[in-house]
Scaffold this motif. Structure first.
Motif, PDB file in Angstrom:
ATOM      1  N   GLY A 298       0.773  -1.236   0.000  1.00  0.00           N
ATOM      2  CA  GLY A 298       0.000   0.000   0.000  1.00  0.00           C
ATOM      3  C   GLY A 298       0.803   1.284   0.000  1.00  0.00           C
ATOM      4  N   ASN A 299       0.116   2.363  -0.407  1.00  0.00           N
ATOM      5  CA  ASN A 299       0.638   3.733  -0.405  1.00  0.00           C
ATOM      6  C   ASN A 299       1.895   3.882  -1.256  1.00  0.00           C
ATOM      7  OD1 ASN A 299      -1.485   4.310   1.253  1.00  0.00           O
ATOM      8  ND2 ASN A 299      -0.263   4.756   3.071  1.00  0.00           N
ATOM      9  N   PRO A 331      -3.174  -1.671  -3.078  1.00  0.00           N
ATOM     10  CA  PRO A 331      -3.568  -0.280  -2.832  1.00  0.00           C
ATOM     11  C   PRO A 331      -3.537   0.024  -1.339  1.00  0.00           C
ATOM     12  CG  PRO A 331      -5.512  -1.612  -3.242  1.00  0.00           C
ATOM     13  CD  PRO A 331      -4.323  -2.522  -3.413  1.00  0.00           C
ATOM     14  N   GLY A 332      -3.519   1.305  -1.005  1.00  0.00           N
ATOM     15  CA  GLY A 332      -3.519   1.726   0.391  1.00  0.00           C
ATOM     16  C   GLY A 332      -4.443   2.902   0.605  1.00  0.00           C
ATOM     17  N   GLN A 343     -10.297  -2.863  -0.724  1.00  0.00           N
ATOM     18  CA  GLN A 343      -9.887  -2.075  -1.881  1.00  0.00           C
ATOM     19  C   GLN A 343      -9.597  -3.008  -3.051  1.00  0.00           C
ATOM     20  OE1 GLN A 343      -6.705   0.195   0.195  1.00  0.00           O
ATOM     21  NE2 GLN A 343      -7.729   2.016  -0.598  1.00  0.00           N
ATOM     22  N   GLN A 344     -10.090  -2.625  -4.219  1.00  0.00           N
ATOM     23  CA  GLN A 344      -9.933  -3.453  -5.407  1.00  0.00           C
ATOM     24  C   GLN A 344      -8.578  -3.210  -6.067  1.00  0.00           C
ATOM     25  OE1 GLN A 344     -12.720  -5.783  -6.171  1.00  0.00           O
ATOM     26  NE2 GLN A 344     -12.625  -5.095  -4.044  1.00  0.00           N
ATOM     27  N   VAL A 363      -3.185  -6.417  -6.798  1.00  0.00           N
ATOM     28  CA  VAL A 363      -3.985  -7.278  -5.932  1.00  0.00           C
ATOM     29  C   VAL A 363      -4.855  -6.427  -5.017  1.00  0.00           C
ATOM     30  CG1 VAL A 363      -2.310  -9.161  -5.996  1.00  0.00           C
ATOM     31  CG2 VAL A 363      -2.120  -7.405  -4.224  1.00  0.00           C
ATOM     32  N   THR A 364      -5.694  -7.100  -4.242  1.00  0.00           N
ATOM     33  CA  THR A 364      -6.629  -6.416  -3.355  1.00  0.00           C
ATOM     34  C   THR A 364      -5.955  -6.012  -2.045  1.00  0.00           C
ATOM     35  OG1 THR A 364      -7.317  -8.531  -2.403  1.00  0.00           O
ATOM     36  CG2 THR A 364      -8.588  -7.700  -4.279  1.00  0.00           C
ATOM     37  N   ASN A 365      -6.662  -5.235  -1.274  1.00  0.00           N
ATOM     38  CA  ASN A 365      -6.307  -4.921   0.109  1.00  0.00           C
ATOM     39  C   ASN A 365      -7.549  -5.159   0.969  1.00  0.00           C
ATOM     40  OD1 ASN A 365      -5.237  -3.829   2.527  1.00  0.00           O
ATOM     41  ND2 ASN A 365      -6.038  -1.802   2.020  1.00  0.00           N
ATOM     42  N   PRO A 366      -7.521  -6.165   1.856  1.00  0.00           N
ATOM     43  CA  PRO A 366      -6.449  -7.087   2.231  1.00  0.00           C
ATOM     44  C   PRO A 366      -6.086  -8.054   1.099  1.00  0.00           C
ATOM     45  CG  PRO A 366      -8.176  -7.016   3.915  1.00  0.00           C
ATOM     46  CD  PRO A 366      -8.731  -6.349   2.701  1.00  0.00           C
TER      47      PRO A 366
END
Length: 498
Positions: A298-299, A331-332, A343-344, A363-366
């Motif tokens: 992320g971020n 993503p973050g 998050q997609q 990939v997704t988050n988580p």
């Protein structure tokens, strides 16, 4: 799905490194599986109510919690010899008399996080004090002065809980100080299910818990309608061992978060050191040679706004890694992505060069995945940060709460936005076979690594710092779960700390 490391490098990359990295890992291979399918949202709709996700969470967790009570009874006789018939009929389970000491995650009501997992009785269905504790199906079945185990979801009534009305009033009046932590000494915990909501009193501290945790309460009904808590118990944590890998070679995964890549990045030299390490041009080449995957937690795109040059800078950085190693980009919170969880994945259109490599994926988050049977859970930091804001837990303790409760985002949807799922709660971890060996939380203030149940006992928990502030990354060897901390500070030089 089997991945051959020899397929991820283009031939022209061979001359770019001091040693041909792709040849070093050409014989290495491993089984990779993306287990995040449950986080993918097809056609999103927002007409449904959020109450459905709590029902789905209770349904997913109840079987685990009943088995936890069974383990307590089998090991020490703390549970009445007969489980409530309604529970057995609904869940289709029987008392198996399993040993409670095997991976039972039991949290004391004081919030100290001690795992007891030990019975105190003689196996006759009563504790040493002669008290029987039947497991009730509904909270409405609790009777005054009767002991019981009951299952429900925590609700925390908070004095400082943000209110949109109060925020509107504060805008009209003088601006108030920004509250970083909303926990208060007068906060009250309740346990609720579809039949009742009971105030919790006794041996429990509201500072250590948040809304949304589905737990077991061992206690006694009170005449004032409250429930006196003797102990709060999480679902058991399965006993984890390091799976045998396909090969006996070391296989490292590198975790890093908060890169904040842009053309004007002041810490670009630190990022260059990281890239050179991954490519085998700097630092310990043995570690670089055995590196099989990089997970960016992320971020990474925070500084990217409308400037196409910044996006090209990110794309170029990611593309430079892909010939040498598999790259997973999450993503973050600060990225141009969904405002709610899960998050997609970023659109591949963002990365014109990196997307051409089969070794690159968004990939997704988580993000849940498995390599050679080692299950890994990565989060960009939102659930942990939210728990910290609504309790008095530090980030590592918040991550422990997630691991013990087996709920990745317990405060969703109450204080942390999420998609209104109906039939399932993908944040739950009900399957013992897929319970993570490694939990990674990104974008924290500092790097912290600890085992949940003491030294060298899985799962392994890691809080990663934001690389932009603290240029450190974590390497984990999935062959033996040993970890290495890497520092990429240009001022200090690249150091490795084991």
């Amino acid at each position: 799905m089997s991945e051959d490391a020899s397929k991820r490098a283009k031939p022209e990359f061979e001359g770019d490194c001091e040693f041909p990295l792709q040849k070093k890992v050409k014989k290495g291979h491993y089984n990779y599986e993306n287990q995040s399918k449950g986080f993918l949202i097809g056609k999103a709709t927002y007409t449904q109510q959020y109450c459905e996700i709590y029902s789905a969470r209770t349904k997913a967790m109840k079987g685990l919690l009943v088995r936890t009570v069974e383990r307590l009874g089998g090991g020490g006789g703390q549970v009445s010899g007969q489980l409530n018939g309604h529970v057995k009929a609904e869940l289709g389970c029987k008392v198996k008399g399993e040993d409670a000491g095997s991976g039972t995650g039991e949290e004391t009501g004081s919030g100290t996080g001690e795992d007891t997992g030990e019975g105190t009785g003689d196996g006759t269905g009563r504790s040493c004090g002669g008290k029987a504790y039947p497991l009730l199906h509904y909270l409405k079945e609790i009777k005054t002065n009767e002991n019981c185990y009951c299952i429900g979801t925590l609700f925390k009534k908070m004095e400082l809980r943000p209110s949109i009305l109060n925020e509107y009033i504060s805008e009209i009046n003088e601006a108030e100080d920004v509250v970083v932590n909303y926990s208060h000494d007068e906060d009250v915990l309740f346990l609720e299910d579809e039949t009742a909501r009971l105030k919790l009193e006794g041996n429990i501290n509201s500072d250590h818990y948040v809304t949304g945790l589905t737990v077991i309460i061992k206690g006694t009904g009170m005449s004032n309608g409250s429930l006196y808590v003797e102990e709060l118990i999480y679902a058991y944590v399965p006993k984890l061992e390091v799976p045998r890998c396909i090969s006996d070679d070391d296989k490292y995964i590198l975790f890093v978060s908060g890169l904040y890549i842009s053309e004007q990045n002041e810490n670009g030299h630190n990022t260059s050191l990281l890239k050179n390490f991954i490519l085998g041009l700097h630092g310990d080449k043995h570690l670089s040679e055995k590196l099989i995957r990089v997970v960016i937690v992320g971020n990474c795109l925070r500084n990217v706004e409308s400037n196409e040059k910044d996006m090209n800078t990110v794309d170029t950085f990611l593309a430079s890694l892909c010939p040498a190693v598999y790259v997973d980009l999450m993503p973050g919170e600060k990225d141009p992505s969904d405002a709610i969880l899960p998050q997609q994945p970023f659109p591949n259109l963002f990365f014109k060069t990196a997307r051409s490599y089969s070794s690159f994926q968004c990939v997704t988050n988580p993000y849940l995945f498995s390599i050679d049977g080692v299950n890994v859970c990565c989060m960009s930091g939102e659930p942990v940060n939210n728990i910290v804001s609504y309790s008095k837990n530090c980030p590592l303790d918040a991550l422990k709460m997630i691991a013990k409760s087996r709920i990745l985002s317990p405060t969703s949807p109450d204080t942390l936005g999420c998609y209104p799922f109906i039939e399932k709660d993908p944040f739950c971890l009900p399957d013992d076979d897929k319970y993570p060996h490694i939990f990674v939380n990104g974008n924290c203030a500092q790097l912290e690594v600890q085992h949940l149940h003491g030294e060298k006992t899985l799962p392994l928990l890691a809080c990663l710092p934001s690389f932009d502030v603290t240029p450190k990354a974590l390497l984990v060897n999935i062959r033996n779960m040993q970890h290495v901390t890497l520092s990429f500070d240009v001022g200090e030089g690249s150091a490795i700390q084991k």
